[in-house]
Write an enzyme that holds these catalytic residues in place. Structure first.
Site, short mmCIF file in Angstrom:
data_model
loop_
_atom_site.label_atom_id
_atom_site.label_comp_id
_atom_site.label_asym_id
_atom_site.label_seq_id
_atom_site.Cartn_x
_atom_site.Cartn_y
_atom_site.Cartn_z
N SER A 58 0.86 -1.18 0.00
CA SER A 58 0.00 0.00 0.00
C SER A 58 0.90 1.23 0.00
O SER A 58 2.04 1.17 0.45
CB SER A 58 -0.87 0.03 1.25
OG SER A 58 -1.52 1.27 1.40
N TYR A 71 -1.89 -1.05 10.38
CA TYR A 71 -1.98 -1.27 8.93
C TYR A 71 -0.70 -0.81 8.24
O TYR A 71 -0.15 -1.51 7.39
CB TYR A 71 -3.19 -0.51 8.38
CG TYR A 71 -3.44 -0.72 6.91
CD1 TYR A 71 -4.00 -1.91 6.45
CD2 TYR A 71 -3.13 0.26 5.98
CE1 TYR A 71 -4.25 -2.11 5.11
CE2 TYR A 71 -3.37 0.07 4.63
CZ TYR A 71 -3.94 -1.12 4.20
OH TYR A 71 -4.18 -1.32 2.86
#
Length: 176
Positions: A58, A71
């Protein structure tokens, strides 16, 4: 393990330092780093010549927002795991990862500030990522391994300050 944050961790709504409990953080690591590691380990004996692994990281592996530590750490971990696996599986499997930026899975067409914050002038869609996965798995990418490719329409390279392109930071405008 039973806690409400499981789905949020997988979808990117992970908890941060202010709210995250140890089990949620560990779950983010399990899904984001441990699972790809063990999948590569389990499949390693079965990969054919010219095989490729493409991990999905990401943009969070290089940029952060407040309260997203679990995350962000998992996505940074998958980026590091990618180059480590590329070295360990050298000669057998090419290993790369993709770090998507803003990808709208509903294929919404954005205009104004949401579009111009990205030098390509639009928000990404799933095909932008799928096309790179296909390329990385193809023979055309035969000399690429250990890379983490950012696909974000150039967003990480464009500085945006308060007032640029209609963006405001924490300030109410007439449009609010």
């Amino acid at each position: 393990m039973d806690f409400k944050g499981k789905i949020a961790v997988i979808t990117g709504g992970a908890q941060g330092i202010g709210r995250c409990i140890a089990e949620e953080f560990q779950y983010a690591m399990s899904v984001g780093v441990t699972a790809p590691f063990y999948l590569a380990k389990l499949f390693a004996p079965y990969f054919a010549e010219g095989a490729a692994i493409v991990n999905i990281s990401s943009l969070r592996d290089r940029k952060s927002q407040s309260q997203t530590e679990s995350y962000t750490a998992a996505k940074g971990g998958i980026a590091a795991l990618t180059h480590a696996l590329a070295v360990s599986l050298a000669g057998k499997v090419r290993v790369n990862s993709i770090s998507p930026g803003w990808i709208d899975t509903a294929y919404t067409v954005y205009e104004g500030p949401d579009a111009v914050q990205q030098p390509v002038g639009r928000v990404g869609n799933p095909l932008d990522i799928a096309n790179m996965v296909l390329f990385l798995c193809s023979d055309k990418a035969g000399f690429i391994t250990g890379e983490n490719i950012c696909i974000d329409g150039g967003m990480t390279h464009q500085m945006i300050y308060h007032g640029d392109h209609g963006w405001t930071l924490g300030v109410k405008t007439d449009k609010d």
